[in-house]
Scaffold this motif. Structure first.
Motif, PDB file in Angstrom:
ATOM      1  N   GLY A 104      -4.566 -19.632   4.154  1.00  0.00           N
ATOM      2  CA  GLY A 104      -3.370 -20.103   4.835  1.00  0.00           C
ATOM      3  C   GLY A 104      -2.074 -19.522   4.312  1.00  0.00           C
ATOM      4  O   GLY A 104      -0.995 -19.808   4.849  1.00  0.00           O
ATOM      5  N   VAL A 105      -2.142 -18.694   3.267  1.00  0.00           N
ATOM      6  CA  VAL A 105      -0.943 -18.039   2.738  1.00  0.00           C
ATOM      7  C   VAL A 105      -0.650 -16.793   3.568  1.00  0.00           C
ATOM      8  O   VAL A 105      -1.548 -16.014   3.870  1.00  0.00           O
ATOM      9  CB  VAL A 105      -1.138 -17.636   1.260  1.00  0.00           C
ATOM     10  N   GLU A 106       0.612 -16.602   3.949  1.00  0.00           N
ATOM     11  CA  GLU A 106       0.979 -15.411   4.704  1.00  0.00           C
ATOM     12  C   GLU A 106       0.963 -14.193   3.781  1.00  0.00           C
ATOM     13  O   GLU A 106       1.589 -14.204   2.722  1.00  0.00           O
ATOM     14  CB  GLU A 106       2.370 -15.559   5.317  1.00  0.00           C
ATOM     15  N   VAL A 107       0.261 -13.161   4.191  1.00  0.00           N
ATOM     16  CA  VAL A 107       0.214 -11.911   3.439  1.00  0.00           C
ATOM     17  C   VAL A 107       0.958 -10.859   4.250  1.00  0.00           C
ATOM     18  O   VAL A 107       0.514 -10.459   5.324  1.00  0.00           O
ATOM     19  CB  VAL A 107      -1.231 -11.466   3.167  1.00  0.00           C
ATOM     20  N   LYS A 108       2.089 -10.417   3.740  1.00  0.00           N
ATOM     21  CA  LYS A 108       2.938  -9.467   4.462  1.00  0.00           C
ATOM     22  C   LYS A 108       2.698  -8.053   3.944  1.00  0.00           C
ATOM     23  O   LYS A 108       3.022  -7.740   2.796  1.00  0.00           O
ATOM     24  CB  LYS A 108       4.417  -9.820   4.286  1.00  0.00           C
ATOM     25  N   PRO A 109       2.120  -7.162   4.777  1.00  0.00           N
ATOM     26  CA  PRO A 109       1.896  -5.785   4.334  1.00  0.00           C
ATOM     27  C   PRO A 109       3.210  -5.012   4.209  1.00  0.00           C
ATOM     28  O   PRO A 109       4.120  -5.161   5.030  1.00  0.00           O
ATOM     29  CB  PRO A 109       1.024  -5.187   5.446  1.00  0.00           C
ATOM     30  N   VAL A 110       3.313  -4.207   3.165  1.00  0.00           N
ATOM     31  CA  VAL A 110       4.451  -3.315   2.953  1.00  0.00           C
ATOM     32  C   VAL A 110       3.879  -1.930   2.686  1.00  0.00           C
ATOM     33  O   VAL A 110       3.006  -1.759   1.831  1.00  0.00           O
ATOM     34  CB  VAL A 110       5.319  -3.765   1.756  1.00  0.00           C
ATOM     35  N   PHE A 111       4.367  -0.917   3.421  1.00  0.00           N
ATOM     36  CA  PHE A 111       3.844   0.439   3.281  1.00  0.00           C
ATOM     37  C   PHE A 111       4.937   1.345   2.732  1.00  0.00           C
ATOM     38  O   PHE A 111       6.098   1.243   3.108  1.00  0.00           O
ATOM     39  CB  PHE A 111       3.346   0.963   4.632  1.00  0.00           C
ATOM     40  N   LYS A 112       4.534   2.237   1.829  1.00  0.00           N
ATOM     41  CA  LYS A 112       5.516   3.089   1.153  1.00  0.00           C
ATOM     42  C   LYS A 112       4.963   4.508   1.027  1.00  0.00           C
ATOM     43  O   LYS A 112       3.872   4.710   0.476  1.00  0.00           O
ATOM     44  CB  LYS A 112       5.814   2.514  -0.236  1.00  0.00           C
ATOM     45  N   LEU A 113       5.708   5.483   1.517  1.00  0.00           N
ATOM     46  CA  LEU A 113       5.364   6.890   1.316  1.00  0.00           C
ATOM     47  C   LEU A 113       5.722   7.252  -0.126  1.00  0.00           C
ATOM     48  O   LEU A 113       6.813   6.939  -0.598  1.00  0.00           O
ATOM     49  CB  LEU A 113       6.157   7.765   2.290  1.00  0.00           C
ATOM     50  N   TYR A 114       4.799   7.893  -0.844  1.00  0.00           N
ATOM     51  CA  TYR A 114       4.998   8.080  -2.276  1.00  0.00           C
ATOM     52  C   TYR A 114       4.501   9.453  -2.740  1.00  0.00           C
ATOM     53  O   TYR A 114       3.750  10.131  -2.055  1.00  0.00           O
ATOM     54  CB  TYR A 114       4.218   7.012  -3.044  1.00  0.00           C
TER      55      TYR A 114
ATOM     56  N   TYR B 210       5.477  17.835   8.378  1.00  0.00           N
ATOM     57  CA  TYR B 210       5.344  16.840   7.312  1.00  0.00           C
ATOM     58  C   TYR B 210       5.656  15.445   7.841  1.00  0.00           C
ATOM     59  O   TYR B 210       4.916  14.487   7.599  1.00  0.00           O
ATOM     60  CB  TYR B 210       6.279  17.182   6.151  1.00  0.00           C
ATOM     61  N   GLY B 211       6.760  15.327   8.581  1.00  0.00           N
ATOM     62  CA  GLY B 211       7.151  14.035   9.131  1.00  0.00           C
ATOM     63  C   GLY B 211       6.120  13.487  10.101  1.00  0.00           C
ATOM     64  O   GLY B 211       5.834  12.285  10.096  1.00  0.00           O
ATOM     65  N   GLU B 212       5.573  14.358  10.942  1.00  0.00           N
ATOM     66  CA  GLU B 212       4.558  13.920  11.899  1.00  0.00           C
ATOM     67  C   GLU B 212       3.312  13.414  11.189  1.00  0.00           C
ATOM     68  O   GLU B 212       2.745  12.376  11.566  1.00  0.00           O
ATOM     69  CB  GLU B 212       4.194  15.068  12.846  1.00  0.00           C
ATOM     70  N   PHE B 213       2.887  14.130  10.152  1.00  0.00           N
ATOM     71  CA  PHE B 213       1.671  13.706   9.477  1.00  0.00           C
ATOM     72  C   PHE B 213       1.918  12.460   8.616  1.00  0.00           C
ATOM     73  O   PHE B 213       1.011  11.645   8.419  1.00  0.00           O
ATOM     74  CB  PHE B 213       1.081  14.825   8.619  1.00  0.00           C
ATOM     75  N   ALA B 214       3.150  12.307   8.138  1.00  0.00           N
ATOM     76  CA  ALA B 214       3.480  11.079   7.399  1.00  0.00           C
ATOM     77  C   ALA B 214       3.338   9.872   8.313  1.00  0.00           C
ATOM     78  O   ALA B 214       2.823   8.813   7.908  1.00  0.00           O
ATOM     79  CB  ALA B 214       4.890  11.167   6.838  1.00  0.00           C
TER      80      ALA B 214
ATOM     81  N   HIS C 237       0.859  -1.192   0.000  1.00  0.00           N
ATOM     82  CA  HIS C 237       0.000   0.000   0.000  1.00  0.00           C
ATOM     83  C   HIS C 237       0.893   1.240   0.000  1.00  0.00           C
ATOM     84  O   HIS C 237       1.749   1.410   0.871  1.00  0.00           O
ATOM     85  CB  HIS C 237      -0.905   0.043   1.229  1.00  0.00           C
ATOM     86  N   ALA C 238       0.693   2.082  -1.008  1.00  0.00           N
ATOM     87  CA  ALA C 238       1.428   3.339  -1.098  1.00  0.00           C
ATOM     88  C   ALA C 238       0.531   4.466  -0.586  1.00  0.00           C
ATOM     89  O   ALA C 238      -0.617   4.581  -0.995  1.00  0.00           O
ATOM     90  CB  ALA C 238       1.851   3.601  -2.540  1.00  0.00           C
ATOM     91  N   TYR C 239       1.047   5.267   0.324  1.00  0.00           N
ATOM     92  CA  TYR C 239       0.267   6.364   0.915  1.00  0.00           C
ATOM     93  C   TYR C 239       1.010   7.673   0.714  1.00  0.00           C
ATOM     94  O   TYR C 239       2.207   7.702   0.407  1.00  0.00           O
ATOM     95  CB  TYR C 239       0.020   6.109   2.406  1.00  0.00           C
ATOM     96  N   ARG C 240       0.295   8.784   0.889  1.00  0.00           N
ATOM     97  CA  ARG C 240       0.931  10.082   0.731  1.00  0.00           C
ATOM     98  C   ARG C 240       0.410  11.055   1.789  1.00  0.00           C
ATOM     99  O   ARG C 240      -0.635  10.829   2.404  1.00  0.00           O
ATOM    100  CB  ARG C 240       0.667  10.646  -0.659  1.00  0.00           C
ATOM    101  N   VAL C 241       1.132  12.129   1.940  1.00  0.00           N
ATOM    102  CA  VAL C 241       0.731  13.182   2.883  1.00  0.00           C
ATOM    103  C   VAL C 241      -0.147  14.184   2.132  1.00  0.00           C
ATOM    104  O   VAL C 241       0.267  14.702   1.091  1.00  0.00           O
ATOM    105  CB  VAL C 241       1.964  13.891   3.474  1.00  0.00           C
TER     106      VAL C 241
END
Length: 303
Positions: free
Chosen positions: A225-235, A199-203, A184-188
């Motif tokens: 039964g498959v492991e789903v590993k979340p990965v987060f990215k500021l974009y 900016y850093g606090e809100f990120a 999941h890619a998120y943004r400020v």
């Protein structure tokens, strides 16, 4: 849960075909489709209609040559170990319209096409097929190895993202892949400063909220039964974030919903998916609910 029972594979009779044939073989081994149709759309523009009418053998020879070459290419790549119900079609006309017609009338579940590695416009047909086809579409770049050892599923927590993750989980389980990455890619937001936060606090706040939403998203998804590993990215741009993660963690297939939450119709293709088709050098499976956008397709085929 999805089941891809009927494959349609577009062949161009060029260097792109080997990768898509081998990738189709791998998917068929895992998913065991009931039927595979290979199709080549022939361009007979070099034979004027008045010449073709007088000497139809010119057109027949081209058809026979293309069909023979298709069969030879498949045998050269993977031998004759295909499901019994495998067929080869050579047709004349527009590649887009001819393939879309067969997707509809043959009730295709998965359409596979190749894409040149270097050409900037190499993904133009693939993008249009992913936009208009009422089924899932897999785009296989030239020189792609036929393997599924690592899968990546970008998500925005929408229903389309959930459908794509379910397909990724199904493939992972079939291929004995123990873990897939859920990105999941998120943004400020532009107006973050109105909250009095830096900016850093809100990120950090945005990442926390994304993690909460992801937990809810995964809770309503059957991961088999498959492991789903979340990965987060500021974009800044989602597709670039996905490409960076795919490069950092070697990925064999990106599985993504064909449209995002802001699309207005089933025939629309999400901008992130469209950019990934054009730019990424990794196979991409654009997942659609079967039949989605069928009314728009009917209008397109009537023109």
């Amino acid at each position: 849960m999805y089941r891809f029972k009927r494959f349609l594979v577009g062949l161009s009779l060029n260097i792109c075909d080997e990768a898509v044939i081998r990738f189709t073989k791998e998917l068929s081994r895992l998913l065991k489709p009931s039927k595979i149709t290979f199709i080549h759309v022939l361009n007979n523009d070099d034979v004027p209609k008045y010449v073709g009418n007088k000497y139809p053998i010119l057109l027949q020879t081209a058809d026979e040559f293309a069909r023979t070459r298709m069969i030879d290419q498949v045998f050269k790549c993977v031998g004759d170990d295909w499901p019994p119900a495998t067929e080869y079609e050579v047709v004349e006309g527009s590649p887009l319209l001819e393939m879309l017609q067969r997707v509809k009338y043959k009730e295709i579940d998965l359409l596979l096409v190749g894409r040149p590695q270097e050409s900037e416009n190499g993904g133009a047909l693939a993008v249009k097929l992913a936009r208009y086809a009422p089924c899932s579409v897999c785009i296989v770049p030239e020189q792609t190895p036929p393997r599924l050892r690592s899968l990546l599923a970008p998500v925005d927590f929408s229903d389309h993202a959930q459908a794509a993750l379910e397909v990724a989980v199904m493939l992972a389980r079939a291929a004995d892949v123990p873990q897939i990455k859920c990105v999941h890619a998120y943004r400020v937001p532009t107006g973050y400063y109105k909250t009095g936060k830096s900016y850093g606090e809100f990120a950090a706040i945005m990442e926390g909220l994304a993690r909460e939403e992801c937990n809810k998203f995964l809770a309503r998804t059957d991961c088999l039964g498959v492991e789903v590993k979340p990965v987060f990215k500021l974009y800044k741009r989602v597709y670039q974030a996905i490409r960076e993660i795919a490069r950092a963690h070697p990925v064999d297939l990106v599985v993504i919903g064909a449209r995002g939450r802001k699309s207005a119709a089933g025939s629309m293709l999400g901008s992130v998916t469209q950019r990934l088709i054009h730019k990424t050098q990794i196979p991409l499976l654009a997942v659609k609910q079967k039949g989605e956008g069928m009314s728009f397709l009917d209008c397109l085929l009537e023109k």
